[in-house]
Every structure is written in structure tokens, then in C-alpha cells.
Design a protein around this motif. Structure first.
Motif, mmCIF file in Angstrom:
data_model
loop_
_atom_site.group_PDB
_atom_site.id
_atom_site.type_symbol
_atom_site.label_atom_id
_atom_site.label_comp_id
_atom_site.label_asym_id
_atom_site.label_seq_id
_atom_site.Cartn_x
_atom_site.Cartn_y
_atom_site.Cartn_z
ATOM 1 N N PHE A 123 0.847 -1.118 -0.026
ATOM 2 C CA PHE A 123 0.012 0.085 0.084
ATOM 3 C C PHE A 123 1.111 0.997 -0.002
ATOM 4 C CE2 PHE A 123 -2.773 -3.497 1.530
ATOM 5 C CZ PHE A 123 -4.034 -2.918 1.111
ATOM 6 N N ARG A 124 0.283 2.347 -0.543
ATOM 7 C CA ARG A 124 0.931 3.641 -0.497
ATOM 8 C C ARG A 124 -0.131 4.642 -0.401
ATOM 9 N NH1 ARG A 124 4.454 5.521 -6.006
ATOM 10 N NH2 ARG A 124 2.221 6.318 -6.359
ATOM 11 N N ARG A 125 0.443 5.777 0.461
ATOM 12 C CA ARG A 125 -0.444 6.871 0.615
ATOM 13 C C ARG A 125 -0.169 7.791 -0.576
ATOM 14 N NH1 ARG A 125 0.186 11.489 4.219
ATOM 15 N NH2 ARG A 125 -1.869 12.145 4.960
ATOM 16 N N ASP A 126 -1.504 8.239 -1.211
ATOM 17 C CA ASP A 126 -1.327 9.064 -2.301
ATOM 18 C C ASP A 126 -2.244 10.178 -2.327
ATOM 19 O OD1 ASP A 126 0.943 8.360 -3.993
ATOM 20 O OD2 ASP A 126 -0.070 6.257 -4.328
ATOM 21 N N TRP A 127 -2.210 11.006 -3.059
ATOM 22 C CA TRP A 127 -3.062 11.983 -3.349
ATOM 23 C C TRP A 127 -4.324 11.791 -4.338
ATOM 24 C CZ3 TRP A 127 -3.648 16.249 -0.286
ATOM 25 C CH2 TRP A 127 -4.560 17.546 -0.459
ATOM 26 N N PHE A 128 -5.639 11.847 -3.939
ATOM 27 C CA PHE A 128 -6.615 11.450 -4.916
ATOM 28 C C PHE A 128 -7.473 12.766 -5.003
ATOM 29 C CE2 PHE A 128 -5.339 7.228 -3.824
ATOM 30 C CZ PHE A 128 -5.470 6.338 -4.973
ATOM 31 N N VAL A 129 -8.363 12.661 -6.136
ATOM 32 C CA VAL A 129 -9.225 13.653 -6.491
ATOM 33 C C VAL A 129 -10.540 12.972 -6.722
ATOM 34 C CG1 VAL A 129 -7.336 15.585 -6.954
ATOM 35 C CG2 VAL A 129 -8.453 13.980 -8.703
#
Length: 360
Positions: free
Chosen positions: A309-315
Motif C-alpha cells: 500500500f502507498r499513501r497518495d493524493w486522490f481527487v
């Protein structure tokens, strides 16, 4: 042989007319139903029994049959419950807000009440009693506002009792929210209105958590935010500065627009959603409805033993929820006040506005 039998029956039974299927059979059955109920029912039902609509005549005939059945067997739960359902449906065919419509709805309520005495665990009877009371409130409101308010309070109670037996029923939660929203319009003061509106919002949210694709719940949640924003904007008794009040109104309208947008996305063919969205479209937060960090599995590792898992920026916009591209990240983080490091990784948590807090 069939012809001979038909002639014998026509001679023996007054008014009998033989028919052998198709539209002729439907017309004969409808005529028979009308003949059976005509002159034996209250005036509104007698009129419906002679209506040109076959379905209405069948309902009027069913109402008469259930009335006879409940008179002969007053402890027949199914007959009482079904009688209430039929009367409730028939009431919708009468002139709105008429004395006849209100009387039929009161009779439907009495049928549900009697059914529940026989079967107190019937969440369906409680739910439909609540629906009938809500319909009754709308019917009598022009002539008797006090009775309308009393009916709404009782409807709220019936929805609550129904949900105790059948928790998280989205339709019951949605209808309960509508009743609370309607009661808020006649609240005595701002504090009571605020409490009723917040309670209505909670019911709509619970309905959506029970059924995330419930478009009507989305739409109703949007309308309650919109109505509350308009009430706040016009109310002079609210103890807040003009700047704080204006900010609250804009926040509520932005949340209302998002829920109405979601309802339209779920059911784009519904005209009411399209028209409402055209009113609130300019209130939608742009360029994205939401933007923030999410922890999600890397696409290449999904389903594998070494899933990471990776923490990413979502829209999130009207099309999809997705991992942001470089351009989308720049647009969304600028609006949220999040800084970007030289490596392109965003630092700091996104600013969650009051709109997001209100919608949570």
C-alpha cells in the motif's frame, strides 16, 4: 359445447355474458367488479369503482372485499393490513387535500392500527402507517395545520418503531428524515429548527450508509442542506457576525450542491435531479468535489501475496475517484493549502473545510 354452456348460464344468471378471453374478458371482469361494488361503498369508492381505469376498479373492488372480510373476521391480520394498503393507494387517486382523501387516509391508519394489535412485531405495518400519516399531514395541512403537525409527529414515532424492528431500512430512514425536515419548517424558534434539521440530516446519512446507491436519499440530503442554508440566510435572529453567517451559508450550499450532483450521477434520467443541479451547479467546489490523501494498494501488487500500500493524493469529481495526475495535484493542493516538496511529494495534511465537516 362451450357455446351451449354459455347460453345456459346466460339464461340462468341475470346479467351474465359469456366471453372467451382477450380484451373482452378484461372488460367483462371490470364490469363485474364495478357491478359488485356499485351502490355498496362510500361515495368516493363508488366513484372509483365506475372509473374507466381498470386498475382503479380492481382496487375499489379489493377495498370492498377486504371490508367484508374484516367485518366477518376482525382478527384477520392479513385482511386488515391489505385493506390499509388498498385504501392508502386509492386515496392518491382522489382530489388532493379533499375531505374524502383525508377520510380515506384516516381509515387506512385505523386498519394499520388494528393490524398491529394482532401482530405488534410487524415492521411493515408500522412503516406503512407512518407513510399514511405523512400523506394525511399533506392532505389536511391547508384546512387544519394543527392536525397536520400532530400527524407528522405520530409518523415520526411510527418510523422510529419500525426501525427498532427492522434497523437500517433505507426507505424508512429516508421518510423519517423527510418528516423531520417538514416539521423544522414550523419550528417555534431557531434552536428547535436547527435540532430538527440536524436530526433529519442524520437520518438521510444513515439511509445512504445502508444503501450507498440510494439516489433519493442523496437528493433529499442535498435539499435539506439547501433549505437550511436559505433559512439561515434570511433569519435575522441568528447571533453571528455577517461574515461568519455568509461563510456558513456558502458552506451549506456547497455541500447541498455535491449531494444533488451525486443524485444526478446515480440517476441522470430523472428530470427533477437535472433541474435541481442546474440551480446549484455554480455552487459546486471546483475543480474537484474532494481532494486528499488515501492509502491504496499499488496497482501492480493487487491480488498478490506481496500486496503493498502507498499513501497518495486522490481527487474526486463528477466522473470518478482517482489518483491525481501532476496537473490535478497542483490544482487541488493549491486550493487546499498543501505545500509540495521539491521531490513532488506533498507534505502536510489537506485542509478539511467546514463543508466536509458538515457532510461527514
Amino acid at each position: 359445447m362451450a357455446d351451449a354452456l354459455a347460453r345456459d348460464l346466460e339464461q340462468q344468471v341475470d346479467g351474465f355474458k359469456a366471453c372467451f378471453g382477450g380484451e373482452e374478458l378484461k372488460r367483462a371482469c371490470a364490469t363485474l367488479s364495478g357491478a359488485l361494488v356499485s351502490g355498496r361503498l362510500p361515495a368516493p369508492l363508488s366513484a372509483l369503482a365506475e372509473d374507466s381505469d381498470l386498475h382503479l376498479r380492481e382496487l375499489a373492488f379489493a377495498a370492498r372485499q377486504y371490508a367484508v372480510a374484516t367485518a366477518e373476521q376482525p382478527d384477520d391480520y392479513d385482511a386488515l393490513y391489505n385493506h390499509g394498503l388498498v385504501l392508502q393507494e386509492l386515496s392518491g387517486k382522489l382530489q388532493p387535500a379533499s375531505a374524502e382523501q383525508a377520510a380515506m387516509l384516516r381509515q387506512a391508519c385505523s386498519r394499520y392500527e388494528a393490524a398491529l394489535l394482532l401482530k405488534p412485531s410487524s415492521h411493515a405495518a408500522l412503516y406503512n402507517w407512518g407513510v399514511a400519516l405523512s400523506d394525511l399531514a399533506r392532505s389536511v395541512k391547508p384546512s387544519s395545520p394543527a392536525e397536520a403537525v400532530a400527524a407528522l409527529h405520530l409518523a415520526s414515532q411510527k418510523y422510529a418503531e419500525s426501525l427498532q424492528l427492522h434497523p437500517r431500512n433505507p426507505q424508512a430512514l429516508n421518510n423519517w428524515g423527510l418528516v423531520l425536515q417538514e416539521l423544522s419548517a414550523d419550528a417555534r424558534d431557531w434552536a428547535e429548527r436547527h435540532a430538527l434539521v440536524r436530526s433529519a440530516m442524520d437520518k438521510f446519512r444513515l439511509a445512504l450508509r445502508s444503501r450507498p446507491d440510494f439516489d433519493r436519499g442523496c437528493y433529499n440530503l442535498g435539499t435539506v442542506f439547501y433549505t437550511f442554508a436559505m433559512a439561515l440566510q434570511s433569519d435575522t435572529d441568528v447571533s453571528a457576525s455577517k461574515q461568519a453567517k455568509d461563510l456558513s451559508v456558502r458552506t451549506l450550499l456547497a455541500v447541498a450542491a455535491q449531494y444533488i450532483c451525486l443524485a444526478h450521477a446515480l440517476q441522470p434520467a430523472k428530470d427533477i435531479y437535472r433541474k435541481s443541479l442546474s440551480v446549484v451547479r455554480q455552487m459546486l467546489p471546483l475543480p474537484f468535489l474532494r481532494a486528499g490523501y488515501l492509502t491504496a494498494p499499488r496497482s501492480r501488487s493487487i491480488g498478490t501475496v506481496t500486496e503493498t500500500f502507498r499513501r497518495d493524493w486522490f481527487v474526486l469529481d463528477h466522473r470518478s475517484l482517482r489518483q491525481a495526475s501532476s496537473m490535478e495535484a497542483s490544482l487541488s493542493t493549491a486550493g487546499a493549502g498543501v505545500l509540495s516538496s521539491s521531490s513532488g511529494q506533498r507534505v502536510g495534511a489537506p485542509v478539511v473545510g467546514a463543508a466536509a465537516a458538515a457532510a461527514a
